[in-house]
Design a protein around this motif. Structure first.
Motif, PDB file in Angstrom:
ATOM      1  N   ASP A 139      67.106  31.356  22.157  1.00 23.97           N
ATOM      2  CA  ASP A 139      66.416  32.492  22.779  1.00 23.97           C
ATOM      3  C   ASP A 139      66.750  32.608  24.265  1.00 23.97           C
ATOM      4  O   ASP A 139      66.821  33.719  24.812  1.00 23.97           O
ATOM      5  N   ARG A 140      66.951  31.467  24.898  1.00 24.19           N
ATOM      6  CA  ARG A 140      67.127  31.497  26.347  1.00 24.19           C
ATOM      7  C   ARG A 140      68.414  32.205  26.758  1.00 24.19           C
ATOM      8  O   ARG A 140      68.449  32.881  27.798  1.00 24.19           O
ATOM      9  N   ILE A 141      69.472  32.073  25.964  1.00 21.11           N
ATOM     10  CA  ILE A 141      70.721  32.730  26.354  1.00 21.11           C
ATOM     11  C   ILE A 141      70.538  34.236  26.363  1.00 21.11           C
ATOM     12  O   ILE A 141      71.088  34.939  27.217  1.00 21.11           O
ATOM     13  N   ASP A 142      69.733  34.764  25.422  1.00 18.64           N
ATOM     14  CA  ASP A 142      69.453  36.213  25.424  1.00 18.64           C
ATOM     15  C   ASP A 142      68.620  36.597  26.637  1.00 18.64           C
ATOM     16  O   ASP A 142      68.868  37.626  27.278  1.00 18.64           O
ATOM     17  N   THR A 143      67.626  35.783  26.962  1.00 16.93           N
ATOM     18  CA  THR A 143      66.754  36.079  28.108  1.00 16.93           C
ATOM     19  C   THR A 143      67.538  36.071  29.415  1.00 16.93           C
ATOM     20  O   THR A 143      67.359  36.951  30.275  1.00 16.93           O
ATOM     21  N   VAL A 144      68.412  35.083  29.569  1.00 15.99           N
ATOM     22  CA  VAL A 144      69.190  34.955  30.803  1.00 15.99           C
ATOM     23  C   VAL A 144      70.132  36.137  31.001  1.00 15.99           C
ATOM     24  O   VAL A 144      70.360  36.583  32.130  1.00 15.99           O
ATOM     25  N   LEU A 145      70.664  36.658  29.888  1.00 13.25           N
ATOM     26  CA  LEU A 145      71.667  37.722  29.982  1.00 13.25           C
ATOM     27  C   LEU A 145      71.083  39.129  29.811  1.00 13.25           C
ATOM     28  O   LEU A 145      71.798  40.113  29.995  1.00 13.25           O
ATOM     29  N   GLU A 146      69.803  39.210  29.495  1.00 18.47           N
ATOM     30  CA  GLU A 146      69.185  40.494  29.177  1.00 18.47           C
ATOM     31  C   GLU A 146      69.314  41.505  30.323  1.00 18.47           C
ATOM     32  O   GLU A 146      69.015  41.198  31.485  1.00 18.47           O
ATOM     33  N   GLY A 147      69.775  42.703  29.987  1.00 21.32           N
ATOM     34  CA  GLY A 147      69.823  43.799  30.954  1.00 21.32           C
ATOM     35  C   GLY A 147      70.988  43.782  31.908  1.00 21.32           C
ATOM     36  O   GLY A 147      71.087  44.665  32.776  1.00 21.32           O
ATOM     37  N   LEU A 148      71.888  42.825  31.796  1.00 23.26           N
ATOM     38  CA  LEU A 148      73.010  42.744  32.733  1.00 23.26           C
ATOM     39  C   LEU A 148      74.135  43.692  32.319  1.00 23.26           C
ATOM     40  O   LEU A 148      74.509  43.751  31.145  1.00 23.26           O
ATOM     41  N   SER A 149      74.671  44.388  33.279  1.00 23.21           N
ATOM     42  CA  SER A 149      75.827  45.246  33.036  1.00 23.21           C
ATOM     43  C   SER A 149      77.097  44.407  33.091  1.00 23.21           C
ATOM     44  O   SER A 149      77.074  43.230  33.480  1.00 23.21           O
ATOM     45  N   GLU A 150      78.224  45.012  32.736  1.00 24.20           N
ATOM     46  CA  GLU A 150      79.501  44.296  32.808  1.00 24.20           C
ATOM     47  C   GLU A 150      79.794  43.859  34.241  1.00 24.20           C
ATOM     48  O   GLU A 150      80.295  42.759  34.477  1.00 24.20           O
ATOM     49  N   GLU A 211      87.865  38.070  32.313  1.00 22.79           N
ATOM     50  CA  GLU A 211      87.985  39.448  31.850  1.00 22.79           C
ATOM     51  C   GLU A 211      87.522  39.645  30.416  1.00 22.79           C
ATOM     52  O   GLU A 211      87.714  40.721  29.847  1.00 22.79           O
ATOM     53  N   ARG A 212      86.894  38.636  29.836  1.00 18.92           N
ATOM     54  CA  ARG A 212      86.515  38.745  28.428  1.00 18.92           C
ATOM     55  C   ARG A 212      85.082  39.220  28.249  1.00 18.92           C
ATOM     56  O   ARG A 212      84.208  38.928  29.065  1.00 18.92           O
ATOM     57  N   SER A 213      84.855  39.918  27.143  1.00 14.51           N
ATOM     58  CA  SER A 213      83.491  40.213  26.713  1.00 14.51           C
ATOM     59  C   SER A 213      82.841  38.914  26.250  1.00 14.51           C
ATOM     60  O   SER A 213      83.523  37.974  25.835  1.00 14.51           O
ATOM     61  N   ILE A 214      81.525  38.855  26.310  1.00 12.79           N
ATOM     62  CA  ILE A 214      80.831  37.639  25.878  1.00 12.79           C
ATOM     63  C   ILE A 214      80.004  37.845  24.613  1.00 12.79           C
ATOM     64  O   ILE A 214      79.400  36.897  24.108  1.00 12.79           O
ATOM     65  N   ASP A 215      79.986  39.061  24.062  1.00 13.03           N
ATOM     66  CA  ASP A 215      79.076  39.372  22.951  1.00 13.03           C
ATOM     67  C   ASP A 215      79.323  38.511  21.719  1.00 13.03           C
ATOM     68  O   ASP A 215      78.393  37.929  21.156  1.00 13.03           O
ATOM     69  N   THR A 216      80.573  38.425  21.284  1.00  8.57           N
ATOM     70  CA  THR A 216      80.893  37.630  20.093  1.00  8.57           C
ATOM     71  C   THR A 216      80.576  36.159  20.316  1.00  8.57           C
ATOM     72  O   THR A 216      80.029  35.477  19.435  1.00  8.57           O
ATOM     73  N   GLN A 270      71.725  27.953  36.505  1.00  7.51           N
ATOM     74  CA  GLN A 270      72.681  28.519  37.467  1.00  7.51           C
ATOM     75  C   GLN A 270      72.767  30.037  37.330  1.00  7.51           C
ATOM     76  O   GLN A 270      72.825  30.759  38.335  1.00  7.51           O
ATOM     77  N   MET A 271      72.781  30.526  36.091  1.00  9.07           N
ATOM     78  CA  MET A 271      72.844  31.976  35.878  1.00  9.07           C
ATOM     79  C   MET A 271      71.569  32.659  36.360  1.00  9.07           C
ATOM     80  O   MET A 271      71.609  33.755  36.943  1.00  9.07           O
ATOM     81  N   GLU A 272      70.434  32.009  36.149  1.00  8.38           N
ATOM     82  CA  GLU A 272      69.170  32.554  36.660  1.00  8.38           C
ATOM     83  C   GLU A 272      69.172  32.590  38.183  1.00  8.38           C
ATOM     84  O   GLU A 272      68.670  33.547  38.797  1.00  8.38           O
ATOM     85  N   GLU A 273      69.725  31.572  38.801  1.00  9.10           N
ATOM     86  CA  GLU A 273      69.831  31.537  40.258  1.00  9.10           C
ATOM     87  C   GLU A 273      70.700  32.692  40.763  1.00  9.10           C
ATOM     88  O   GLU A 273      70.372  33.348  41.763  1.00  9.10           O
ATOM     89  N   THR A 274      71.797  32.958  40.063  1.00  9.32           N
ATOM     90  CA  THR A 274      72.676  34.060  40.448  1.00  9.32           C
ATOM     91  C   THR A 274      71.939  35.400  40.363  1.00  9.32           C
ATOM     92  O   THR A 274      72.049  36.248  41.258  1.00  9.32           O
ATOM     93  N   ARG A 275      71.182  35.576  39.292  1.00  9.86           N
ATOM     94  CA  ARG A 275      70.408  36.812  39.147  1.00  9.86           C
ATOM     95  C   ARG A 275      69.386  36.950  40.269  1.00  9.86           C
ATOM     96  O   ARG A 275      69.171  38.058  40.797  1.00  9.86           O
ATOM     97  N   MET A 276      68.759  35.849  40.628  1.00 14.30           N
ATOM     98  CA  MET A 276      67.739  35.886  41.680  1.00 14.30           C
ATOM     99  C   MET A 276      68.374  36.247  43.027  1.00 14.30           C
ATOM    100  O   MET A 276      67.820  37.057  43.795  1.00 14.30           O
ATOM    101  N   ILE A 277      69.525  35.675  43.310  1.00 15.78           N
ATOM    102  CA  ILE A 277      70.201  35.953  44.581  1.00 15.78           C
ATOM    103  C   ILE A 277      70.556  37.430  44.701  1.00 15.78           C
ATOM    104  O   ILE A 277      70.379  38.059  45.761  1.00 15.78           O
ATOM    105  N   HIS A 278      71.034  38.003  43.597  1.00 16.89           N
ATOM    106  CA  HIS A 278      71.504  39.399  43.625  1.00 16.89           C
ATOM    107  C   HIS A 278      70.445  40.394  43.151  1.00 16.89           C
ATOM    108  O   HIS A 278      70.695  41.604  43.117  1.00 16.89           O
TER     109      HIS A 278
END
Length: 280
Positions: A139-150, A211-216, A270-278
């Motif tokens: 579940d956490r990977i979805d939460t961390v990435l939720e709403g992010l654009s490319e 340059e890759r998509s991450i969906d798959t 780390q990804m959550e920290e990046t979201r918080m910074i930006h």
């Protein structure tokens, strides 16, 4: 034993002295022209110290080996962190200590060539908590990435750090590589298994993380974890099943599941920290 870690150094004698004095590595052998030394770790693994740009060292490495660049981090597993911390204090060496209660602690020291020597020691966690941490990643990977654009996926938390996209693909690749070992342990309890360590930087460049998509890959990550959890629930004594390795000794399913769950936890943060910074 052939080495799976190679460090190119400027001064072979200085580096050999550093690792012998502070980390108790011992010399196993040295070549006749004083360009290659194989060192033995207290935990049993082997490391090559080399100088020059020749390829002769490959005669003494395993097929799969890691050769980081100065400034990059490499890991030594199973060391006694508190003892190393005291060694650093006694010798007035700078160090960084990270403690993740119930999971592990890491001490990092810079060597004369700028490598970040990172010693990792596991701490106790109950089986229930290990499986819960592993399951929560689904579940956490979805939460961390939720709403992010490319474009959001390409944000970094600091110059020189991996982007959210690169970090996500790295943690998923790490899950996949360890899954192979977990599955062998579950299916063939006690078998001898030859580890093939991978270089995350080579995988990042070689498979074009930038340059890759991450969906798959995100879908694959969740399916792998669901599969492992199903097997751990259905198979008797699943967490105690194991493989035998030359360089890391016995690896139980318990240890490997905990290892990969903790690894992804760190990268989620780390990804959550990046979201918080930006603020995205």
């Amino acid at each position: 034993m052939k080495s799976r870690l190679v460090l190119k150094v400027n001064n072979l004698e200085e580096s050999q002295h550093f690792y012998s004095q502070f980390f108790k590595w011992s010399e196993e052998w040295k070549d006749d022209i004083n360009e290659i030394v194989q060192m033995r770790l207290p935990s049993g693994g082997a490391v090559l110290l080399i100088r020059g740009d020749g390829e002769k060292f490959k005669d003494y490495t395993d097929v799969a080996f890691v050769k980081p660049d100065p400034g990059q981090r490499f890991y030594i597993m199973g060391e006694k962190v508190e003892m190393l911390k005291q060694e650093c204090i006694d010798n007035q060496m700078e160090y960084e200590l990270e403690v993740d209660p119930g999971f592990g602690q890491l001490i990092m020291v810079e060597d004369p060539d700028g490598y970040i020597v990172s010693h990792w020691e596991e701490l106790y966690m109950s089986d229930k908590d290990i499986l819960s941490l592993y399951k929560n990643g689904i579940d956490r990977i979805d939460t961390v990435l939720e709403g992010l654009s490319e474009s959001d996926l390409d944000l970094v938390r600091a110059e020189g750090k991996w982007s959210i996209r690169q970090t996500a693909l790295h943690l998923i690749d790490s899950d996949m590589t360890l899954f192979h070992r977990i599955k062998f342990a579950l299916a063939e309890d006690g078998r001898v298994y030859k580890n093939n360590p991978y270089d995350p930087n080579q995988w990042e460049a070689g498979t074009n993380y930038k340059e890759r998509s991450i969906d798959t890959e995100v879908s694959l990550f969740k399916l792998i974890r669901e599969h492992v959890l199903t097997l751990c629930d259905r198979l008797p004594n699943a967490l105690n099943r194991k493989i035998q390795t030359e360089d890391q000794g016995e690896l139980t399913v318990r240890k490997m599941v905990k290892m990969v769950a903790g690894h992804s936890k760190g990268h989620f943060e780390q990804m959550e920290e990046t979201r918080m910074i930006h603020r995205v």
